[in-house]
Design a protein around this motif. Structure first.
Motif, PDB file in Angstrom:
ATOM      1  N   ASN A  39       0.827  -1.212   0.000  1.00  0.00           N
ATOM      2  CA  ASN A  39       0.000   0.000   0.000  1.00  0.00           C
ATOM      3  C   ASN A  39       0.855   1.253   0.000  1.00  0.00           C
ATOM      4  O   ASN A  39       0.445   2.316   0.451  1.00  0.00           O
ATOM      5  CB  ASN A  39      -0.962   0.008   1.195  1.00  0.00           C
ATOM      6  N   HIS A  40       2.073   1.130  -0.544  1.00  0.00           N
ATOM      7  CA  HIS A  40       2.995   2.256  -0.561  1.00  0.00           C
ATOM      8  C   HIS A  40       4.034   2.003  -1.646  1.00  0.00           C
ATOM      9  O   HIS A  40       4.179   0.891  -2.151  1.00  0.00           O
ATOM     10  CB  HIS A  40       3.692   2.391   0.791  1.00  0.00           C
ATOM     11  N   GLU A 112       2.029  10.300  -3.727  1.00  0.00           N
ATOM     12  CA  GLU A 112       0.829  10.830  -3.083  1.00  0.00           C
ATOM     13  C   GLU A 112      -0.413  10.541  -3.908  1.00  0.00           C
ATOM     14  O   GLU A 112      -1.478  10.214  -3.373  1.00  0.00           O
ATOM     15  CB  GLU A 112       0.966  12.343  -2.853  1.00  0.00           C
ATOM     16  N   GLU A 115      -1.301   6.823  -3.459  1.00  0.00           N
ATOM     17  CA  GLU A 115      -1.970   6.574  -2.185  1.00  0.00           C
ATOM     18  C   GLU A 115      -3.419   7.046  -2.217  1.00  0.00           C
ATOM     19  O   GLU A 115      -4.320   6.364  -1.727  1.00  0.00           O
ATOM     20  CB  GLU A 115      -1.214   7.262  -1.048  1.00  0.00           C
ATOM     21  N   PHE A 116      -3.658   8.220  -2.808  1.00  0.00           N
ATOM     22  CA  PHE A 116      -5.015   8.769  -2.879  1.00  0.00           C
ATOM     23  C   PHE A 116      -5.925   7.882  -3.730  1.00  0.00           C
ATOM     24  O   PHE A 116      -7.043   7.536  -3.320  1.00  0.00           O
ATOM     25  CB  PHE A 116      -4.977  10.187  -3.455  1.00  0.00           C
ATOM     26  N   ASN A 119      -6.604   4.469  -2.123  1.00  0.00           N
ATOM     27  CA  ASN A 119      -7.548   4.584  -1.018  1.00  0.00           C
ATOM     28  C   ASN A 119      -8.994   4.503  -1.503  1.00  0.00           C
ATOM     29  O   ASN A 119      -9.866   3.962  -0.814  1.00  0.00           O
ATOM     30  CB  ASN A 119      -7.315   5.908  -0.278  1.00  0.00           C
ATOM     31  N   GLU A 120      -9.256   5.017  -2.698  1.00  0.00           N
ATOM     32  CA  GLU A 120     -10.628   5.031  -3.210  1.00  0.00           C
ATOM     33  C   GLU A 120     -11.116   3.657  -3.656  1.00  0.00           C
ATOM     34  O   GLU A 120     -12.323   3.436  -3.761  1.00  0.00           O
ATOM     35  CB  GLU A 120     -10.723   6.018  -4.382  1.00  0.00           C
ATOM     36  N   ASN A 145      -0.819   5.707   6.472  1.00  0.00           N
ATOM     37  CA  ASN A 145      -1.177   6.465   5.276  1.00  0.00           C
ATOM     38  C   ASN A 145      -2.676   6.326   5.016  1.00  0.00           C
ATOM     39  O   ASN A 145      -3.413   5.778   5.842  1.00  0.00           O
ATOM     40  CB  ASN A 145      -0.327   6.051   4.065  1.00  0.00           C
ATOM     41  N   LEU A 146      -3.144   6.797   3.888  1.00  0.00           N
ATOM     42  CA  LEU A 146      -4.578   6.878   3.642  1.00  0.00           C
ATOM     43  C   LEU A 146      -5.291   5.531   3.717  1.00  0.00           C
ATOM     44  O   LEU A 146      -6.424   5.443   4.178  1.00  0.00           O
ATOM     45  CB  LEU A 146      -4.827   7.513   2.264  1.00  0.00           C
ATOM     46  N   THR A 147      -4.629   4.478   3.251  1.00  0.00           N
ATOM     47  CA  THR A 147      -5.311   3.183   3.186  1.00  0.00           C
ATOM     48  C   THR A 147      -5.141   2.333   4.442  1.00  0.00           C
ATOM     49  O   THR A 147      -5.796   1.297   4.575  1.00  0.00           O
ATOM     50  CB  THR A 147      -4.776   2.364   1.987  1.00  0.00           C
ATOM     51  N   SER A 148      -4.291   2.745   5.356  1.00  0.00           N
ATOM     52  CA  SER A 148      -3.937   1.898   6.494  1.00  0.00           C
ATOM     53  C   SER A 148      -5.153   1.490   7.321  1.00  0.00           C
ATOM     54  O   SER A 148      -5.319   0.321   7.672  1.00  0.00           O
ATOM     55  CB  SER A 148      -2.922   2.607   7.387  1.00  0.00           C
ATOM     56  N   ARG A 149      -5.986   2.458   7.664  1.00  0.00           N
ATOM     57  CA  ARG A 149      -7.142   2.145   8.513  1.00  0.00           C
ATOM     58  C   ARG A 149      -8.081   1.160   7.829  1.00  0.00           C
ATOM     59  O   ARG A 149      -8.536   0.195   8.458  1.00  0.00           O
ATOM     60  CB  ARG A 149      -7.902   3.423   8.877  1.00  0.00           C
TER      61      ARG A 149
END
Length: 274
Positions: A39-40, A112, A115-116, A119-120, A145-149
């Motif tokens: 995811n990075h 960036e 990651e954005f 995440n979507e 980062n954005l997707t971690s959660r």
């Protein structure tokens, strides 16, 4: 089974190197097919552990740009709703007779932006990956980062990678209590002579032996990671004898993989019983 390899610090707890050896052992020991996603974007990628440097150099860049492989290609298909049943497999690199599928990192997309956009579509990407593998491994970035959660919430199992640094161990148990019910623990670069050995960690933090394993420090494995020779290293030492220098490392990787395999079997039983 969606399996997140997580660390509460960056670059110290061996997340990528642990996924590398365990995914190989899953294939060799249990014939499990795995899908590996990151995811990075990072220099220390699974691909660099699996592929020798000179082989990277020989790959024509057109292979990436015009044959549409890698996580960027999958993200674009998911965004355009042009997904199909085999898009994950076709966008992946294959290793060990197609037992390991790996979605390469983007060679063109800004970190960036990647990651954005990831995440979507992360939930749909994990769903697609799960359809074509026995275990989906997610190599998570150390920093949130954005997707971690979303990944941690959707994961069926969280493999928590720790080191024998009491500050790192304490930090995890103080800040990530919510992960513990679905976590197993890997102590990376393990040295049994440390005060913070596995028995003391188990006793202090009430971890059962079914939920913890160690990956010993091994200089030859470290070199194999940096040279892209991990598959060769594991294969060459798979049946090594007790007197061999790499025996303890292989034994503990096999034990860690067995814990993961048992969790996978239990997960499958739960799915079938629903």
């Amino acid at each position: 089974m969606k399996t997140a390899f997580f660390s509460n610090v960056s670059g110290k707890n061996g997340v990528t190197s642990n996924i590398a050896c365990i995914s190989i052992m899953c294939a060799m020991e249990y014939q499990l097919r795995s899908m590996i996603i990151e995811n990075h974007s990072n220099l220390n990628s699974i691909e660099n552990a699996f592929v020798r440097y000179h082989e990277h150099y020989l790959v024509n860049e057109d292979y990436y740009y015009f044959n549409h492989i890698g996580i960027e290609a999958v993200i674009k298909k998911l965004h355009s709703e042009k997904e199909d049943d085999n898009m994950i497999e076709s966008a992946s690199k294959k290793f060990l007779n197609h037992y390991i599928y790996y979605l390469p990192q983007s060679h063109t997309m800004n970190k960036e932006v990647l990651e954005f956009q990831l995440n979507e579509v992360i939930s749909r990407l994990l769903e697609k990956a799960e359809q074509c593998s026995d275990i989906t491994f997610v190599d998570m970035e150390g920093k949130v980062n954005l997707t971690s959660r979303a990944i941690l919430e959707e994961a069926d199992l969280v493999v928590v990678n720790l080191s024998q640094d009491i500050r790192i161990i304490r930090h995890f148990f103080e800040h990530y209590q919510a992960l513990i019910p679905k976590a197993i623990f890997l102590i990376s670069k393990y040295d049994s002579r440390s005060k913070y050995n596995v028995k003391n960690i188990m006793r202090k933090y009430h971890i059962s032996k079914e939920n913890i394993a160690v990956i010993p420090y091994n200089v030859e494995y470290k070199d194999a990671i940096s040279e892209g020779k991990v598959i060769e290293f594991i294969a060459r030492n798979y049946n090594c004898k007790e007197e061999d220098d790499n025996y303890t490392f292989i034994r503990e990787v096999r034990h860690a993989t067995d814990i993961l395999y048992q969790k996978s079997r239990n997960y499958q039983k739960e799915v079938l019983s629903v």
